[in-house]
Design a protein around this motif. Structure first.
Motif, PDB file in Angstrom:
ATOM      1  N   GLN A  99       0.813  -1.206   0.000  1.00 46.83           N
ATOM      2  CA  GLN A  99       0.000   0.000   0.000  1.00 46.83           C
ATOM      3  C   GLN A  99       0.851   1.262   0.000  1.00 46.83           C
ATOM      4  N   SER A 138      -3.631   2.202  -7.809  1.00 44.93           N
ATOM      5  CA  SER A 138      -3.060   2.627  -6.536  1.00 44.93           C
ATOM      6  C   SER A 138      -3.876   3.778  -5.955  1.00 44.93           C
ATOM      7  N   GLU A 184      -5.158  -2.241  -4.554  1.00 48.81           N
ATOM      8  CA  GLU A 184      -3.837  -1.619  -4.519  1.00 48.81           C
ATOM      9  C   GLU A 184      -2.761  -2.552  -5.088  1.00 48.81           C
ATOM     10  N   GLY A 185      -1.955  -1.998  -5.986  1.00 51.26           N
ATOM     11  CA  GLY A 185      -0.795  -2.737  -6.481  1.00 51.26           C
ATOM     12  C   GLY A 185      -1.086  -3.626  -7.678  1.00 51.26           C
TER      13      GLY A 185
END
Ligand code: URP
Ligand code: ZN
Ligand code: ZN
Length: 635
Positions: free
Chosen positions: A339, A478, A492-493
């Motif tokens: 994160q 993100s 996220e990611g």
């Protein structure tokens, strides 16, 4: 590396303060944050600029994909409407030209399930009708349908509140309406919503006991009313009473963390409510739409019903299609580092495993395996369209349930990510064709909510809601770069193939070169008429149901029997000391009584005799039969 979890009081206080401090500073440093809601929208410095508005637009050389067909063609747009779709169009100098060679030109996404500016669980979702819609446009979605929540059960107060909230819209939107109580006003107002407000769907929550949840009795009333109005009934299918029981069980077991959320509302409770709603809709004979199908168990109930011919729509949401519940259990710091909110997550995750609370939604994100099965169901048509249930809270709001999973505001983000994630998960893996991608992200939603082909298609006469999609590019997700106001992102990611390079909403270029060009107030409310295609045949099914009943059975009235028997009375034998009536051949089981006399309920196929001496007071032997139509009497 799993970190120990402990909660001495001082550390608790320290962590809460640190948490609040860091979440405030993180949200303020968020690069794509929009200005606060209200008048400031559109002002300089808000990170947005007005839309590139050209009344005339040509999208040149792309592959135009509709749900039914794809072809290389140009798309010419004038005043927000598609005028022509044909190869090699020639246009004048006053037309803005966008080159789409090698790219896909598809209808903008329609998200059937969002919650913008929704008051829920003691707080309000962080994305309003501007920030949520701006995020949607950046992700290729050009229309969404939000749920109006009544105010103290009142539909009119609810719609007024949502009309105010939606004034700052920058893209087209429609409304569903939740029903949270039942009385004559609600029943009457449902008609007003349909006939005057352009709402053609009503949602019934079978969960959230004590707030939004309704009873089976109300559901039945609501289903009947929906049917009569041609409105689509929608259900949040979880057994709220059993969830309440499950929550208490978890608390008694000392499970207060976010894993308790999933454990307290297992798939069986989703399946039970799904099955119940399906059966009640079948009983009423009205179409049903099941929102956020999250488990194999619920999906199989839908599959069974559809196989039997029932009109049931199943909506998976993108979180259910791509995530699994492992995050709810995972105290591992490595997730936090993904994160890139290291300090914040470190402190909170270390003490309270806070990262997991971000994933709390209802029904819960399920164990590994459910998502794959939902993908398969989507690709084979058991489930029909993909929503998001975008219901975003920031980490401060999520932390309301830091010590008690029951207080974590339920909901995750997705409005910006849906188009990319469905592409990457379904098309890039070979599970779905490009035309089917258009169907599940746009066209089917337009059909179900009765706005096709104005929406959900690239055809002459359709609204110019269009995306230019590059299948050879890729996109990363993100919280640092997304457009939602929330400071975290449950995806996220992730990085996936395919990128929405241009979004055109109502003929305006609103997303290009990774820049949003939106202005508040430019979005339009889309009225949705009742009686969608799912209603065709409902009246015929009602007719065959009525014919199949074989009822009411036509029975002879007792007076008629009396008449027949009176005829018989003339056959009374007066011969001998004991006069008798003789009844011959009573083929079926009559229950008859001799008026003013003894009661008899026997039957016989042999001649049946009884002595008139049984008559009381020498009354005339009137015999009343209890009217079996097949009873034949003769002497
Ligand atoms: O967790 C969820 N799904 N939040 C939004 C409200 C709902 O149930 O749709
Ligand atoms: Zn729901
Ligand atoms: Zn929802």
């Amino acid at each position: 590396m799993a970190l120990p979890i402990f909660k001495p009081d001082l550390l608790h206080l320290f962590s809460i303060s640190l948490f609040l401090f860091t979440s405030v500073s993180i949200s303020h440093s968020h690069s794509n944050d929009f200005c606060e809601a209200g008048a400031l929208y559109g002002a300089a410095g808000c990170g947005i600029s007005p839309p590139l508005s050209s009344a005339k637009l040509l999208i040149k050389g792309g592959t135009v994909v509709n749900a039914h067909h794809q072809e290389v063609a140009d798309v010419y747009v004038e005043d927000g409407v598609i005028v022509t779709v044909r190869p090699n169009l020639k246009v004048g100098d006053d037309v803005q030209v966008l080159d789409a060679t090698g790219k896909l030109v598809m209808p903008g996404g329609i998200d059937p399930h969002t919650h913008l500016a929704m008051e829920f669980m003691g707080t309000e979702t962080i994305d309003d009708f501007f920030s949520g819609q701006a995020a949607a446009l950046a992700g290729g979605t050009t229309m969404h349908i939000d749920f109006v929540i009544p105010v103290n059960g009142s539909l009119t107060a609810g719609i007024e509140a949502y009309e105010r909230k939606a004034q700052k819209s920058c893209m087209d939107y429609g409304f569903h309406m939740a029903i949270t109580k039942w009385d004559e006003d609600v029943s009457r107002d449902m008609e007003i919503m349909v006939k005057e407000k352009g709402i053609n769907s009503f949602k019934f929550f079978l969960a959230y006991k004590g707030s939004l949840m309704i009873s089976d009795e109300l559901l039945l009333d609501g289903l009947k009313r929906c049917k009569s109005l041609g409105a689509l009934a929608m259900v949040h299918a979880e057994n709220g009473d059993a969830v309440f029981e499950g929550q208490n069980r978890m608390i008694e077991l000392g499970i207060t963390g976010p894993e308790g959320h999933a454990l307290s509302r297992p798939p069986v409770l989703e399946a039970e409510a799904t099955a119940r709603a399906i059966r009640l809709a079948s009983f009423v004979n009205t179409p049903l739409y099941v929102v956020h199908v999250m488990s194999i168990d619920a999906m199989e109930e839908i599959a069974k019903a559809r196989k039997s011919g029932q009109k049931v729509v199943g909506e998976p949401v993108v979180s259910g299609l791509v995530l699994d519940d492992s995050k709810l259990w995972d105290p591992d710091f490595s997730i936090a580092s993904k994160q890139e909110l290291a300090l914040y997550i470190y402190c909170c995750c270390f003490f309270f495993c806070i990262f997991a609370i971000l994933y709390v939604m209802s029904p819960p994100i399920r164990a590994l395996g459910h998502a794959k099965a939902l993908q398969a169901a989507l690709s084979t048509g058991i489930l029909q369209l993909v929503g998001t249930d975008h219901c975003a809270f920031n980490s401060t709001q999520k932390a309301f349930g830091i010590d008690d999973f029951r207080k974590i505001p339920n909901g995750v983000n997705g409005i910006e990510e849906r188009m990319h994630l469905v592409w990457d998960t379904m098309v890039e893996t070979g599970q779905m064709s490009v035309t089917d991608y258009v169907r599940v992200t746009s066209t089917e939603c337009a059909r179900i909510f009765n706005i096709y082909p104005r929406k959900g298609a690239i055809l002459a006469g359709s609204d110019a809601d269009i995306i230019i999609f590059n299948p050879n590019s890729s996109v990363g997700i993100s919280a640092r770069s997304h457009h939602s106001r929330t400071d975290t992102n449950v995806y996220e990611g992730r990085r996936g193939k395919g990128k929405v390079e241009v979004t055109i909403a109502g003929g305006r270029v609103v997303w290009i070169n990774d820049e949003l060009k939106v202005s508040p107030g430019s979005g339009k409310y889309v009225e949705m008429p009742p009686f969608n295609y799912l209603f065709s045949g409902v009246d015929k099914a009602d007719d065959s149901y009525l014919a199949s009943l074989n009822a009411p059975v036509k029975r002879s009235k007792s007076t008629r029997c009396r008449g027949e028997v009176n005829g018989l009375v003339s056959q009374v034998s007066q011969a001998g000391i004991v006069p008798e009536i003789t009844l011959h051949h009573l083929p079926l089981g009559p229950s008859f009584r001799e008026d003013g006399c003894v009661r008899r309920t026997a039957w016989t196929s042999a001649p049946f005799r009884f002595p008139l001496s049984e008559l009381r007071n020498g009354l005339p032997p009137i015999i009343a039969l209890s009217c079996h139509p097949e009873m034949v009497l003769w002497t």
